[in-house]
Design an enzyme around this catalytic site. Structure first.
Site, PDB file in Angstrom:
ATOM      1  N   HIS A   1     -52.502  35.699  -1.045  1.00 55.66           N
ATOM      2  CA  HIS A   1     -51.742  36.509  -0.077  1.00 55.66           C
ATOM      3  C   HIS A   1     -52.739  37.400   0.668  1.00 55.66           C
ATOM      4  CE1 HIS A   1     -47.834  38.977   0.742  1.00 55.66           C
ATOM      5  NE2 HIS A   1     -48.710  39.142   1.720  1.00 55.66           N
TER       6      HIS A   1
ATOM      7  N   HIS B   1     -42.476  37.158  -8.354  1.00 52.08           N
ATOM      8  CA  HIS B   1     -42.658  38.611  -8.366  1.00 52.08           C
ATOM      9  C   HIS B   1     -42.189  39.186  -9.691  1.00 52.08           C
ATOM     10  CE1 HIS B   1     -43.460  42.632  -6.893  1.00 52.08           C
ATOM     11  NE2 HIS B   1     -43.974  42.073  -5.806  1.00 52.08           N
TER      12      HIS B   1
ATOM     13  N   GLU C   1     -49.368  32.904   1.351  1.00 52.64           N
ATOM     14  CA  GLU C   1     -48.200  33.713   1.674  1.00 52.64           C
ATOM     15  C   GLU C   1     -48.613  34.942   2.461  1.00 52.64           C
ATOM     16  OE1 GLU C   1     -46.551  34.396  -2.219  1.00 52.64           O
ATOM     17  OE2 GLU C   1     -47.688  36.245  -2.496  1.00 52.64           O
TER      18      GLU C   1
ATOM     19  N   HIS D   1     -57.724  42.642  -0.943  1.00 53.16           N
ATOM     20  CA  HIS D   1     -57.958  41.769  -2.106  1.00 53.16           C
ATOM     21  C   HIS D   1     -58.440  40.410  -1.590  1.00 53.16           C
ATOM     22  CE1 HIS D   1     -53.780  41.073  -0.989  1.00 53.16           C
ATOM     23  NE2 HIS D   1     -53.382  42.186  -1.573  1.00 53.16           N
TER      24      HIS D   1
END
Length: 237
Positions: free
Chosen positions: A43, A190, A70, A50
């Site tokens: 992501h 999640h 994503e 990150h």
């Protein structure tokens, strides 16, 4: 069979805390595949706090399993996806400064925008998934936008699991059934963990994929990456 896609964002977070390339994001991704993971998720966010955009380019030619990118479909993200052409793109309505995803799309309100974006990705042969809350209406409008799949945002399930799994999972079962009735593929992600994954999978075993990062990487600190991935795969049998 439900596939396990390992989100390696947290590996990049550790790397970015210091200069250099330790831990090596590409090596960890390849190890995840070697240990049985059937996919890798990243992501990339606009500030690259990150996963960096370069990581995405580095990963694409070496991965052997499904690659899922994503993120929020802003122009920079869309350009990346169209150049890399992963197996799957997952559209997530993150704001640039958001720490982590905390809600799904309002697919009814954003139907025109999502239809355009989904069509652009599908024209290039990229499977497209829309991140949604466990709401049948949001699932329905994701289908109307042309999505191949929806990914159910499972944090509410994870948060309520300890108080009662049956109540916690009920909205997700309903949303999953609607997705199936509309011919949509089904992903989930999640805050899924070794504690709660097996139960939600048992409630709708037609789940195509789970994307798990934070809990899995934390478990790997104690159990080792290979053992951790095997334990997550055991939850999906």
């Amino acid at each position: 069979m439900t596939r396990l896609s390992v989100n390696i964002n947290k590996v990049a977070t550790i790397r970015n805390a210091r200069e250099g390339n330790n831990p090596d994001v590409v090596r960890v991704a390849l190890d995840c595949e070697k240990f049985g993971a059937q996919g890798i998720t990243v992501h990339p966010r606009p500030d690259e706090r990150h996963i960096r955009y370069q990581d995405v380019y580095d990963l694409k030619p070496v991965l052997h399993t499904e690659f899922n990118i994503e993120g929020n479909p802003i122009d920079k993200f869309n350009d990346l996806v169209l150049k890399v052409r992963p197996t799957q793109v997952t559209l997530v309505p993150d704001s640039p400064d958001q720490i982590t995803s905390n809600a799904g799309w309002d697919t009814k309100q954003n139907q025109g925008f999502l239809t355009e974006i989904v069509g652009e990705f599908k024209d290039k042969g990229i499977r497209t998934s829309i991140f949604v809350d466990a709401d049948p209406v949001m699932v329905e409008y994701a289908a109307k936008a042309g999505a191949d799949r929806v990914e159910l945002y499972t944090e509410p399930y994870a948060s309520a699991y300890a108080q009662g799994p049956e109540v916690a999972v009920a909205p997700f079962v309903e949303a999953a059934r609607v997705a199936r009735s509309l011919g949509l593929g089904l992903n989930a992600g999640h805050d899924l963990s070794l504690e709660n994954l097996k139960y939600i999978h048992s409630q709708f075993e037609w789940l195509d994929e789970v994307s798990i990062g934070h809990a899995l990487i934390c478990d790997a600190l104690y159990l080792g990456l290979e053992t951790t991935i095997r334990r997550y795969l055991d939850c999906l049998v």
